[in-house]
Motif scaffolding. Structure first.
Motif, PDB file in Angstrom:
ATOM      1  N   LEU A  78      83.758  22.332  14.402  1.00 29.49           N
ATOM      2  CA  LEU A  78      83.444  22.287  12.970  1.00 29.49           C
ATOM      3  C   LEU A  78      84.707  21.850  12.225  1.00 29.49           C
ATOM      4  O   LEU A  78      85.769  22.465  12.380  1.00 29.49           O
ATOM      5  CB  LEU A  78      82.998  23.667  12.455  1.00 29.49           C
ATOM      6  CG  LEU A  78      81.599  24.137  12.849  1.00 29.49           C
ATOM      7  CD1 LEU A  78      81.383  25.580  12.396  1.00 29.49           C
ATOM      8  CD2 LEU A  78      80.536  23.218  12.238  1.00 29.49           C
ATOM      9  N   GLU A  79      84.567  20.805  11.419  1.00 28.96           N
ATOM     10  CA  GLU A  79      85.713  20.303  10.650  1.00 28.96           C
ATOM     11  C   GLU A  79      85.761  21.001   9.294  1.00 28.96           C
ATOM     12  O   GLU A  79      84.755  21.089   8.576  1.00 28.96           O
ATOM     13  CB  GLU A  79      85.583  18.788  10.458  1.00 28.96           C
ATOM     14  CG  GLU A  79      86.797  18.177   9.783  1.00 28.96           C
ATOM     15  CD  GLU A  79      86.580  16.698   9.487  1.00 28.96           C
ATOM     16  OE1 GLU A  79      87.533  16.056   9.014  1.00 28.96           O
ATOM     17  OE2 GLU A  79      85.458  16.213   9.718  1.00 28.96           O
ATOM     18  N   LEU A 115      83.159  21.131   5.848  1.00 33.16           N
ATOM     19  CA  LEU A 115      82.674  22.360   5.230  1.00 33.16           C
ATOM     20  C   LEU A 115      83.075  22.421   3.756  1.00 33.16           C
ATOM     21  O   LEU A 115      82.331  22.967   2.932  1.00 33.16           O
ATOM     22  CB  LEU A 115      83.226  23.577   5.975  1.00 33.16           C
ATOM     23  CG  LEU A 115      82.823  23.685   7.456  1.00 33.16           C
ATOM     24  CD1 LEU A 115      83.383  24.965   8.061  1.00 33.16           C
ATOM     25  CD2 LEU A 115      81.305  23.646   7.622  1.00 33.16           C
ATOM     26  N   ASN A 116      84.229  21.851   3.437  1.00 34.33           N
ATOM     27  CA  ASN A 116      84.623  21.779   2.021  1.00 34.33           C
ATOM     28  C   ASN A 116      83.652  20.913   1.228  1.00 34.33           C
ATOM     29  O   ASN A 116      83.305  21.222   0.084  1.00 34.33           O
ATOM     30  CB  ASN A 116      86.042  21.211   1.905  1.00 34.33           C
ATOM     31  CG  ASN A 116      87.099  22.263   2.222  1.00 34.33           C
ATOM     32  OD1 ASN A 116      86.886  23.435   1.968  1.00 34.33           O
ATOM     33  ND2 ASN A 116      88.224  21.842   2.772  1.00 34.33           N
ATOM     34  N   ARG A 117      83.230  19.826   1.845  1.00 33.95           N
ATOM     35  CA  ARG A 117      82.277  18.944   1.165  1.00 33.95           C
ATOM     36  C   ARG A 117      80.920  19.618   0.970  1.00 33.95           C
ATOM     37  O   ARG A 117      80.154  19.257   0.071  1.00 33.95           O
ATOM     38  CB  ARG A 117      82.110  17.645   1.955  1.00 33.95           C
ATOM     39  CG  ARG A 117      83.343  16.749   1.933  1.00 33.95           C
ATOM     40  CD  ARG A 117      83.036  15.376   2.481  1.00 33.95           C
ATOM     41  NE  ARG A 117      82.695  15.409   3.890  1.00 33.95           N
ATOM     42  CZ  ARG A 117      83.598  15.293   4.885  1.00 33.95           C
ATOM     43  NH1 ARG A 117      84.887  15.154   4.586  1.00 33.95           N
ATOM     44  NH2 ARG A 117      83.213  15.317   6.143  1.00 33.95           N
ATOM     45  N   LEU A 118      80.637  20.611   1.803  1.00 30.69           N
ATOM     46  CA  LEU A 118      79.401  21.365   1.644  1.00 30.69           C
ATOM     47  C   LEU A 118      79.503  22.413   0.541  1.00 30.69           C
ATOM     48  O   LEU A 118      78.508  23.068   0.217  1.00 30.69           O
ATOM     49  CB  LEU A 118      79.027  22.050   2.961  1.00 30.69           C
ATOM     50  CG  LEU A 118      78.579  21.132   4.106  1.00 30.69           C
ATOM     51  CD1 LEU A 118      78.324  21.941   5.358  1.00 30.69           C
ATOM     52  CD2 LEU A 118      77.337  20.340   3.715  1.00 30.69           C
ATOM     53  N   GLY A 119      80.729  22.587   0.011  1.00 28.22           N
ATOM     54  CA  GLY A 119      80.911  23.535  -1.085  1.00 28.22           C
ATOM     55  C   GLY A 119      81.605  24.814  -0.685  1.00 28.22           C
ATOM     56  O   GLY A 119      81.691  25.749  -1.494  1.00 28.22           O
ATOM     57  N   LEU A 120      82.109  24.904   0.549  1.00 26.86           N
ATOM     58  CA  LEU A 120      82.818  26.101   0.989  1.00 26.86           C
ATOM     59  C   LEU A 120      84.299  25.951   0.652  1.00 26.86           C
ATOM     60  O   LEU A 120      84.982  25.063   1.182  1.00 26.86           O
ATOM     61  CB  LEU A 120      82.629  26.311   2.491  1.00 26.86           C
ATOM     62  CG  LEU A 120      81.179  26.541   2.954  1.00 26.86           C
ATOM     63  CD1 LEU A 120      81.101  26.619   4.463  1.00 26.86           C
ATOM     64  CD2 LEU A 120      80.636  27.828   2.329  1.00 26.86           C
ATOM     65  N   SER A 121      84.785  26.817  -0.211  1.00 30.33           N
ATOM     66  CA  SER A 121      86.191  26.701  -0.628  1.00 30.33           C
ATOM     67  C   SER A 121      87.153  27.227   0.434  1.00 30.33           C
ATOM     68  O   SER A 121      88.295  26.780   0.520  1.00 30.33           O
ATOM     69  CB  SER A 121      86.410  27.459  -1.941  1.00 30.33           C
ATOM     70  OG  SER A 121      86.040  28.827  -1.785  1.00 30.33           O
ATOM     71  N   SER A 138      87.760  31.158   6.722  1.00 30.11           N
ATOM     72  CA  SER A 138      87.258  32.531   6.568  1.00 30.11           C
ATOM     73  C   SER A 138      85.745  32.579   6.742  1.00 30.11           C
ATOM     74  O   SER A 138      85.202  33.545   7.324  1.00 30.11           O
ATOM     75  CB  SER A 138      87.645  33.071   5.188  1.00 30.11           C
ATOM     76  OG  SER A 138      89.051  33.101   5.040  1.00 30.11           O
ATOM     77  N   TYR A 139      85.054  31.556   6.262  1.00 28.22           N
ATOM     78  CA  TYR A 139      83.597  31.500   6.425  1.00 28.22           C
ATOM     79  C   TYR A 139      83.228  31.470   7.910  1.00 28.22           C
ATOM     80  O   TYR A 139      82.318  32.191   8.348  1.00 28.22           O
ATOM     81  CB  TYR A 139      83.050  30.269   5.716  1.00 28.22           C
ATOM     82  CG  TYR A 139      81.593  29.994   6.021  1.00 28.22           C
ATOM     83  CD1 TYR A 139      80.576  30.655   5.324  1.00 28.22           C
ATOM     84  CD2 TYR A 139      81.231  29.073   7.011  1.00 28.22           C
ATOM     85  CE1 TYR A 139      79.249  30.407   5.612  1.00 28.22           C
ATOM     86  CE2 TYR A 139      79.903  28.824   7.298  1.00 28.22           C
ATOM     87  CZ  TYR A 139      78.907  29.490   6.604  1.00 28.22           C
ATOM     88  OH  TYR A 139      77.595  29.251   6.891  1.00 28.22           O
ATOM     89  N   CYS A 140      83.945  30.632   8.686  1.00 33.25           N
ATOM     90  CA  CYS A 140      83.623  30.520  10.121  1.00 33.25           C
ATOM     91  C   CYS A 140      83.913  31.829  10.858  1.00 33.25           C
ATOM     92  O   CYS A 140      83.160  32.239  11.750  1.00 33.25           O
ATOM     93  CB  CYS A 140      84.419  29.376  10.743  1.00 33.25           C
ATOM     94  SG  CYS A 140      83.918  27.737  10.168  1.00 33.25           S
ATOM     95  N   LEU A 183      85.665  30.978  19.300  1.00 30.87           N
ATOM     96  CA  LEU A 183      86.123  29.709  18.744  1.00 30.87           C
ATOM     97  C   LEU A 183      87.641  29.708  18.666  1.00 30.87           C
ATOM     98  O   LEU A 183      88.274  30.749  18.444  1.00 30.87           O
ATOM     99  CB  LEU A 183      85.542  29.474  17.334  1.00 30.87           C
ATOM    100  CG  LEU A 183      84.025  29.343  17.212  1.00 30.87           C
ATOM    101  CD1 LEU A 183      83.645  29.173  15.751  1.00 30.87           C
ATOM    102  CD2 LEU A 183      83.515  28.172  18.033  1.00 30.87           C
ATOM    103  N   LEU A 184      88.238  28.513  18.825  1.00 28.28           N
ATOM    104  CA  LEU A 184      89.675  28.335  18.654  1.00 28.28           C
ATOM    105  C   LEU A 184      89.902  27.729  17.273  1.00 28.28           C
ATOM    106  O   LEU A 184      89.446  26.619  16.994  1.00 28.28           O
ATOM    107  CB  LEU A 184      90.242  27.416  19.747  1.00 28.28           C
ATOM    108  CG  LEU A 184      91.729  27.044  19.587  1.00 28.28           C
ATOM    109  CD1 LEU A 184      92.610  28.287  19.637  1.00 28.28           C
ATOM    110  CD2 LEU A 184      92.148  26.036  20.668  1.00 28.28           C
TER     111      LEU A 184
END
Length: 785
Positions: free
Chosen positions: A269-270, A274-280, A284-286, A295-296
């Motif tokens: 996951l890049e 995720l930022n473009r999806l609106g996650l600031s 931390s979300y992952c 996950l690494l």
């Protein structure tokens, strides 16, 4: 003041009045009245204030009443500074009574140097309420500027009148904001309608700007709507409008589905996606979303186990085949070098099948093994042998060794320096004795090996010197085999690293640099020892020739020193000594410097060296040679022959030059040979000044049996010395010829006079030559004694 005291004061006032109404003899004067009042104040029987003009007294109660009256007349608000001219009382007195009034009367307040009563504050509150009802909201900061009152005082008065005079409520999150119930209801409805229409993550700032919503009220209303489930959404980014984002739950569900599917299909996951999806804060979300999934977490993305297993297999294959592998091309394009480096470190640390100690990480994304690097060393063996022979043949190896010893010599201990200094003083004392067996006049020196040990320092044997030389060469860093760029160029021609990135090749070159350098130094040492053994016979012959030349020059300098001692003038002795050292002394130093510069490979094209050229060569010599030769070099610029001879002894010892014992017979033969040389010069000379110069030196030799090294400018001093040792006729002949030579030099403008002088000198030349050659020492023995 007690009531009894006040009655006493009234009684005294009545008596004053009666006294003033009585006859003149019973009235008190103004001065007496002032003294009486002052006495009463001093005794603290009364407490009054003076007016500013000093003509009236005012009691405390009276002043308080007057202040309250003025406050009422001015509408319930007056500044203390305004009361000063009105009441004609000092500011200090008014301020003290104002503080007492504000403490005793709760309806009057002392604020920022002003007296304000509650009636005035009620009128202000009514005005604020009218403004609030019109605008819907109001801030305390605005009221502070409008009414020029402290913000805390206004806030306190507004709170006390909420629900009575002021119809509104205070913001829970911002105490400085007040708004009406109608304003709150209108904006709650507007905010609810705006948020209900949003289906994608939207910046709070854009929502407020487009709908012209009050920012102070927005977050409180949104939190209330979310908590009551009226709006199904969430806020991220805190309570700052330019940072916070409103995310509807319908979007979050679709967002989570997309993220889960992408991770399952691609294995990573890049964070930028995720930022473009609106996650600031995507990391931390992952961590929160995938608690159970290993996950690494990297700097730009997070990686699943599938990619890590592929990288581990590629590294294992490279180590097993003694090859190399570049990890970055095996990763998706979104991964950068920093991500690749973190993946490699994680794989090597956690893998059970990979020996971490055998793997070498180069740069950020390349992995190889030490065995692969060691397999590249043999390709340089032939180049090492060829370059080592070339360095020895060109002298570069020998010069590098000299430079290394020079650098080491700079770190010698102070005790060694003091020891050398003491030995030098001891040699000077021996030289001053002037006896056989001490100094340089007739010293006996110990025979030592003349092998080229000065290249190795002062050792007691040739074998020890060779061992020291070999040891120093192994640590030498002056002579370089190849630069890093040259090693890299050779490696790029090898098939095993043809496709390797530049960073990998440069790192391998850096790892090979020291081993190759060490091998090159060892090969150069072996080649040099072979060359040294083949040229030892030729070196002994050169060394012997140098000893002979130095022996002759040293005897000449000693002869010159004895000749100088015959002059009684100290000034003449110093000038002659200086000339001797600049000529014969410099020639001796040039012989030594030329010889050692050849062995140390310091550039030197000629033995006829200037002072500056000699100094430059000496600076490039090893420490054990530079120090004594530097002292000898400086001594040639002085006028102390004894010091020069002492320095010569140190320099000869450093260069391993051993002189034979002085042979008196051979010394006489040298003196006789020098006489014949002077006779030949006299017979061959055609210049009149040169004839006079050589004749004076020849006569000086005959008289003193010493050879004087003097230039033409010393001829007058030599002739003056000879006058007391020559017959009168010969002295007169020399003086006449000297006068004619001087006249010739000073009359070049007058051709007739010049021709006459030359004719006279031409007639006297045979007599001068004959007198200089035929004059014998035996004829002057009595005069000399």
């Amino acid at each position: 003041m007690a009531s009894s005291d006040w009655i006493e004061v009234q009684r005294l006032a009545a008596e004053f009045q009666r006294a003033q109404l009585s006859s003149a003899l019973q009235k008190l004067s103004e001065r007496n009245c002032i003294e009486i009042v002052s006495k009463l104040i001093e005794l603290k029987l009364i407490d009054v204030f003076y007016t500013n003009d000093g003509k009236e007294y005012v009691t405390l109660d009276q002043l308080s009443r007057e202040i309250c009256d003025e406050l009422y007349l001015h509408g319930g608000r007056i500044s203390l500074t305004e009361l000063v001219p009105i009441l004609n009382i000092s500011y200090h007195a008014i301020e003290s009574r104002a503080q007492d009034i504000s403490q005793t009367k709760p309806e009057i307040h002392l604020v920022s140097g002003q007296l304000i009563d509650d009636d005035h504050l009620d009128r202000i509150a009514e005005e604020i309420n009218e403004t609030l009802q019109q605008s819907g909201q109001i801030t305390v900061v605005e009221l502070t500027k409008q009414y020029e009152l402290p913000i805390d005082f206004i806030l306190q008065q507004l709170r006390s009148r909420l629900g009575t005079i002021i119809q509104g409520q205070q913001d829970k999150y911002d105490q400085h904001v007040f708004f009406t119930d109608g304003f709150l209801a209108r904006n709650r409805a507007r905010i609810r309608g705006a948020l209900s229409a949003i289906t994608v993550p939207t910046s709070v700032l854009s929502i407020i700007t487009q709908n012209k919503l009050p920012e102070r009220l927005f977050f409180a209303v949104v939190e209330e709507l979310i908590n009551t489930k009226r709006i199904h959404a969430s806020l991220s980014g805190g309570r700052q409008a330019n940072v916070a984002t409103f995310i509807p739950d319908i979007y979050s569900r679709s967002q989570n589905e997309w993220i889960d599917n992408f991770l399952k299909q691609n294995g990573y996951l890049e964070y930028a996606a995720l930022n473009r999806l609106g996650l600031s804060d995507p990391k931390s979300y992952c961590r929160k979303r995938f608690k159970e999934t290993p996950l690494l977490y990297l700097s730009s993305c997070c990686v699943g186990s599938n990619i890590l297993e592929q990288i581990e297999a590629a590294i294992e294959e490279a180590l097993a085949s003694k090859s190399w592998v570049e990890i970055l091309p095996l990763l998706p394009s979104v991964f950068d070098e920093e991500d690749a480096e973190q993946i490699i470190q994680n794989v090597l640390k956690n893998s059970q099948s990979l020996p971490e100690k055998d793997a070498i990480v180069i740069g950020h994304s390349s992995v190889t093994s030490n065995a692969f690097i060691q397999n590249l060393k043999p390709i340089f063996n032939i180049m090492i042998e060829e370059k080592a022979k070339e360095a020895v043949a060109s002298g570069a190896y020998l010069q590098a060794q000299a430079g290394q010893r020079n650098a080491k010599g700079k770190a010698f201990k102070p005790e060694q320096s003091n020891e050398k200094k003491d030995k030098k003083e001891e040699r000077r004392k021996k030289a001053n004795e002037g006896k056989v067996g001490g100094g340089v006049q007739g010293r006996e020196t110990k025979t030592r090996s003349t092998k080229k040990k000065y290249l190795k320092g002062k050792n007691d044997s040739d074998e020890e010197g060779e061992e020291e030389f070999a040891g120093s060469s192994s640590g030498n860093s002056e002579l370089e085999f190849m630069s890093l760029d040259e090693i890299s160029n050779v490696l790029r021609k090898q098939e095993s690293v043809t496709d390797a990135p530049d960073e990998l090749v440069e790192d391998i070159a850096a790892r090979l640099y020291k081993p190759l350098q060490s091998s090159f130094q060892e090969a150069a040492r072996i080649a040099f020892e072979a060359l040294l053994s083949s040229t030892s016979g030729q070196r002994r012959q050169t060394h012997g020739e140098l000893q002979e030349r130095v022996q002759v020059l040293l005897q000449s300098i000693k002869q010159g020193e004895k000749a100088i001692e015959h002059f009684s003038s100290l000034d003449t002795q110093q000038q002659l000594s200086r000339h001797l050292l600049k000529t014969s002394g410099s020639e001796l130093v040039n012989e030594l410097v030329s010889y050692v510069s050849q062995d140390t490979n310091v550039a030197n094209d000629s033995k006829d060296l200037s002072f500056e050229a000699r100094q430059k060569i000496i600076k490039g010599l090893p420490q054990n040679l530079r120090t004594p030769l530097q002292g000898l070099h400086k001594a040639t610029q002085g006028a102390n022959v004894e010091e020069f001879l002492t320095e010569t002894e140190s320099a000869l010892s450093a260069c391993d030059i051993v002189l034979r014992k002085v042979d008196k017979k051979k010394d006489k033969a040298v003196a006789s040979q020098q006489r014949h040389v002077l006779i030949d010069q006299l017979n061959a000379a055609t210049d009149y000044a040169l004839i006079l110069h050589v004749a004076a030196l020849l006569l000086f030799h005959t008289v003193t049996q010493t050879v004087l090294n003097a230039s033409g400018r010393f001829v007058p001093q030599i002739i003056t010395f000879l006058h007391s040792h020559l017959p009168d006729s010969m002295s007169e002949l020399l003086s006449t010829f000297q006068g004619l030579v001087i006249q010739e030099l000073t009359s070049k403008g007058d051709e007739e006079l010049l021709e006459s002088v030359r004719q006279k000198m031409e007639s006297l030349v045979p007599q001068v030559r004959e007198a200089a050659v035929t004059f014998k020492k035996s004829s002057t023995t009595a005069l000399h004694e």
